[in-house]
Scaffold this motif. Structure first.
Motif, mmCIF file in Angstrom:
data_model
loop_
_atom_site.group_PDB
_atom_site.id
_atom_site.type_symbol
_atom_site.label_atom_id
_atom_site.label_comp_id
_atom_site.label_asym_id
_atom_site.label_seq_id
_atom_site.Cartn_x
_atom_site.Cartn_y
_atom_site.Cartn_z
ATOM 1 N N GLY A 1 0.787 -1.228 0.000
ATOM 2 C CA GLY A 1 0.000 0.000 0.000
ATOM 3 C C GLY A 1 0.815 1.272 0.000
ATOM 4 N N ALA A 2 2.129 1.170 0.148
ATOM 5 C CA ALA A 2 2.951 2.376 0.249
ATOM 6 C C ALA A 2 3.168 3.058 -1.091
ATOM 7 N N GLY A 3 2.924 2.335 -2.216
ATOM 8 C CA GLY A 3 3.096 2.940 -3.527
ATOM 9 C C GLY A 3 4.537 2.991 -3.997
ATOM 10 N N GLU A 4 5.450 2.227 -3.390
ATOM 11 C CA GLU A 4 6.844 2.185 -3.831
ATOM 12 C C GLU A 4 6.923 1.563 -5.235
ATOM 13 N N TRP A 5 8.029 1.816 -5.953
ATOM 14 C CA TRP A 5 8.165 1.357 -7.329
ATOM 15 C C TRP A 5 8.092 -0.157 -7.438
ATOM 16 N N TRP A 6 8.556 -0.869 -6.385
ATOM 17 C CA TRP A 6 8.642 -2.317 -6.458
ATOM 18 C C TRP A 6 7.319 -3.002 -6.132
ATOM 19 N N THR A 7 6.328 -2.251 -5.662
ATOM 20 C CA THR A 7 5.091 -2.897 -5.229
ATOM 21 C C THR A 7 4.307 -3.486 -6.402
ATOM 22 N N VAL A 8 4.352 -2.841 -7.568
ATOM 23 C CA VAL A 8 3.619 -3.373 -8.714
ATOM 24 C C VAL A 8 4.236 -4.687 -9.204
ATOM 25 N N PRO A 9 5.571 -4.751 -9.469
ATOM 26 C CA PRO A 9 6.144 -6.045 -9.865
ATOM 27 C C PRO A 9 5.939 -7.131 -8.817
ATOM 28 N N ALA A 10 6.015 -6.758 -7.541
ATOM 29 C CA ALA A 10 5.807 -7.756 -6.486
ATOM 30 C C ALA A 10 4.373 -8.257 -6.483
ATOM 31 N N ALA A 11 3.412 -7.353 -6.700
ATOM 32 C CA ALA A 11 2.012 -7.759 -6.729
ATOM 33 C C ALA A 11 1.738 -8.701 -7.887
ATOM 34 N N VAL A 12 2.334 -8.419 -9.045
ATOM 35 C CA VAL A 12 2.168 -9.302 -10.205
ATOM 36 C C VAL A 12 2.784 -10.666 -9.924
ATOM 37 N N PHE A 13 3.939 -10.669 -9.280
ATOM 38 C CA PHE A 13 4.637 -11.929 -8.998
ATOM 39 C C PHE A 13 3.838 -12.820 -8.054
ATOM 40 N N VAL A 14 3.337 -12.257 -6.972
ATOM 41 C CA VAL A 14 2.640 -13.084 -5.981
ATOM 42 C C VAL A 14 1.249 -13.470 -6.447
ATOM 43 N N ALA A 15 0.692 -12.771 -7.450
ATOM 44 C CA ALA A 15 -0.661 -13.075 -7.909
ATOM 45 C C ALA A 15 -0.706 -14.273 -8.835
ATOM 46 N N ILE A 16 0.419 -14.596 -9.488
ATOM 47 C CA ILE A 16 0.406 -15.668 -10.485
ATOM 48 C C ILE A 16 -0.033 -17.011 -9.915
ATOM 49 N N PRO A 17 0.424 -17.435 -8.724
ATOM 50 C CA PRO A 17 -0.025 -18.747 -8.231
ATOM 51 C C PRO A 17 -1.504 -18.798 -7.881
ATOM 52 N N LEU A 18 -2.126 -17.638 -7.677
ATOM 53 C CA LEU A 18 -3.530 -17.631 -7.274
ATOM 54 C C LEU A 18 -4.428 -17.955 -8.458
ATOM 55 N N TYR A 19 -5.667 -18.269 -8.182
ATOM 56 C CA TYR A 19 -6.587 -18.686 -9.235
ATOM 57 C C TYR A 19 -7.958 -18.129 -8.925
ATOM 58 N N SER A 20 -8.450 -17.267 -9.797
ATOM 59 C CA SER A 20 -9.772 -16.685 -9.593
ATOM 60 C C SER A 20 -10.340 -16.279 -10.938
ATOM 61 N N SER A 21 -11.664 -16.250 -11.040
ATOM 62 C CA SER A 21 -12.321 -15.693 -12.214
ATOM 63 C C SER A 21 -12.406 -14.184 -12.049
ATOM 64 N N VAL A 22 -12.670 -13.484 -13.150
ATOM 65 C CA VAL A 22 -12.758 -12.028 -13.062
ATOM 66 C C VAL A 22 -13.941 -11.614 -12.192
ATOM 67 N N SER A 23 -15.038 -12.383 -12.241
ATOM 68 C CA SER A 23 -16.190 -12.052 -11.397
ATOM 69 C C SER A 23 -15.861 -12.223 -9.920
ATOM 70 N N GLY A 24 -15.033 -13.238 -9.613
ATOM 71 C CA GLY A 24 -14.662 -13.471 -8.223
ATOM 72 C C GLY A 24 -13.620 -12.508 -7.708
#
Length: 393
Positions: free
Chosen positions: A299-322
């Motif tokens: 939530g701090a908005g640092e430059w690395w937060t976006v790449p980190a968010a993309v990295f940790v999201a890949i193993p997750l599994y959800s539909s767009v509605s969910g």
């Protein structure tokens, strides 16, 4: 009394009237009847075939619409899991998603192969290439945006389009856009986050698909499909044939069925076990989205937060509605809009289960190119919208 043509060397009786000389140099017609290249099926067989197909389609639909209630009944009534149980939620998800994907795979591959056997796929391919390639990317992304599929459910249709010889860039536009956008997601986004956010999300999803299609064609990604796909593309059936009388004969219904059934069996045998493995992983991760942890750490908005968010999201599994309610929760808890979009789009478009299934269709090089493109585009989206946040919210 008939005379024998001695000069021809054929030893056959010469007809009373002149006849065209065949290519073998023999001046007489063969005594055996010529077997046509494509034989006609009886009307009775065709009627029975379409009657059976209609009944099977109706049965398929009845089973498909009952997958959700049956999976809930098996999990919570028969096996006795509670509705708030993580194991129960994972089991319900596994039953539902496995049945859904396998049923879609069987129906879509057979249907597209049946159509493919009766049309000139090369003509369609040529039409969508060249000057119309941009239109093809747009149409692929547009079709993806109206299909209500998650990343795993869109794979059977992607496979069917690929085997129908539709250019790889267009099929990739569909594959990228399909899990990102659907009409339910648009309605939810509009209601929860407002019309501006809904329009922006749709525009970004469409752009990601169109640019991705152009990128995949630019690197000639079709050369990195799995060998069994390449073999199928090289063995495209002849759609018409010319008889000795010059009559054009199309493939019969029986031949189209035989081709479609054989192709469906081949693909199903190759992929079904990986569907189960991929969905099993997705079921184990289903429902595990630690919203507070993401909001606190990204939530701090640092430059690395976006790449980190993309990295940790890949193993997750959800539909767009969910994922949309999760998106709203993350925004309410202070996660920047760009970081939120990057996280949610990655979880929807590049889940681990879908990558396991795609590995059976793509070689390592193509899968790496696909993941790399999504990584870059979602990071750009996140960074751009974090920068534009003061102007669009």
């Amino acid at each position: 009394m008939t005379s024998v043509n001695i000069n021809s060397g054929c030893g056959c009786a010469s007809p009373s009237s002149a006849a065209p000389i065949p290519a073998n140099g023999c001046g007489c017609a063969s005594s055996k009847p010529t077997t046509p290249i494509f034989t006609d099926d009886s009307k009775a067989w065709n009627i029975r075939y379409f009657a059976v197909i209609t009944l099977l389609a109706a049965f398929w639909w009845l089973v498909y619409v009952q997958i959700v209630p049956v999976s809930r009944w098996l999990t919570f009534d028969l096996l006795g899991f509670t509705s708030d149980s993580r194991l129960g939620a994972a089991l319900e998800f596994f039953i539902y998603d496995t049945a859904k994907i396998l049923m879609l795979m069987a129906a879509i591959i057979y249907g597209i192969a049946w159509i493919r056997a009766g049309i000139n796929a090369e003509r369609i391919r040529d039409y969508l290439m060249g000057k119309r390639r941009g239109l093809g990317y747009f149409l692929g992304a547009l079709f993806g945006s109206v299909t209500p599929f998650c990343s795993c459910s869109s794979i059977p249709l992607f496979l069917g389009f690929t085997m129908a010889r539709i250019p790889i860039g267009i099929t990739m536009s569909f594959l990228i856009t399909s899990p990102l956008i659907n009409e339910v997601a648009v309605v939810l986004l509009w209601g929860l986050l407002g019309w501006k956010f809904a329009v922006i999300y749709v525009a970004v999803g469409m752009a990601a698909g169109i640019i991705g299609g152009f990128f995949m064609d630019s690197i000639k990604a079709d050369r990195w499909l799995q060998p069994f796909i390449q073999e199928s593309l090289n063995n495209t059936p002849a759609h018409t044939a010319v008889t000795e009388t010059g009559e054009i004969r199309k493939m019969t219904v029986r031949q189209r069925h035989n081709f479609a059934y054989g192709e469906t069996a081949m693909v199903f045998k190759r992929v079904w076990q990986w569907v189960i493995i991929g969905v099993s992983i997705g079921a184990g991760l289903h429902g595990f989205v630690p919203e507070n942890w993401f909001a606190e750490n990204f939530g701090a908005g640092e430059w690395w937060t976006v790449p980190a968010a993309v990295f940790v999201a890949i193993p997750l599994y959800s539909s767009v509605s969910g994922i949309i309610p999760i998106m709203e929760s993350l925004l309410v808890k202070g996660l920047p809009i760009g970081t939120t979009m990057a996280f949610c789009m990655s979880a929807v478009a590049a889940s681990m289960p879908s990558l396991i299934m795609l590995r059976q269709i793509m070689t390592t090089k193509l899968l790496a190119a696909f993941i790399g493109y999504l990584w870059v585009i979602f990071n750009l989206v996140g960074g751009l919208f974090n920068f534009l946040a003061p102007y669009i919210i």
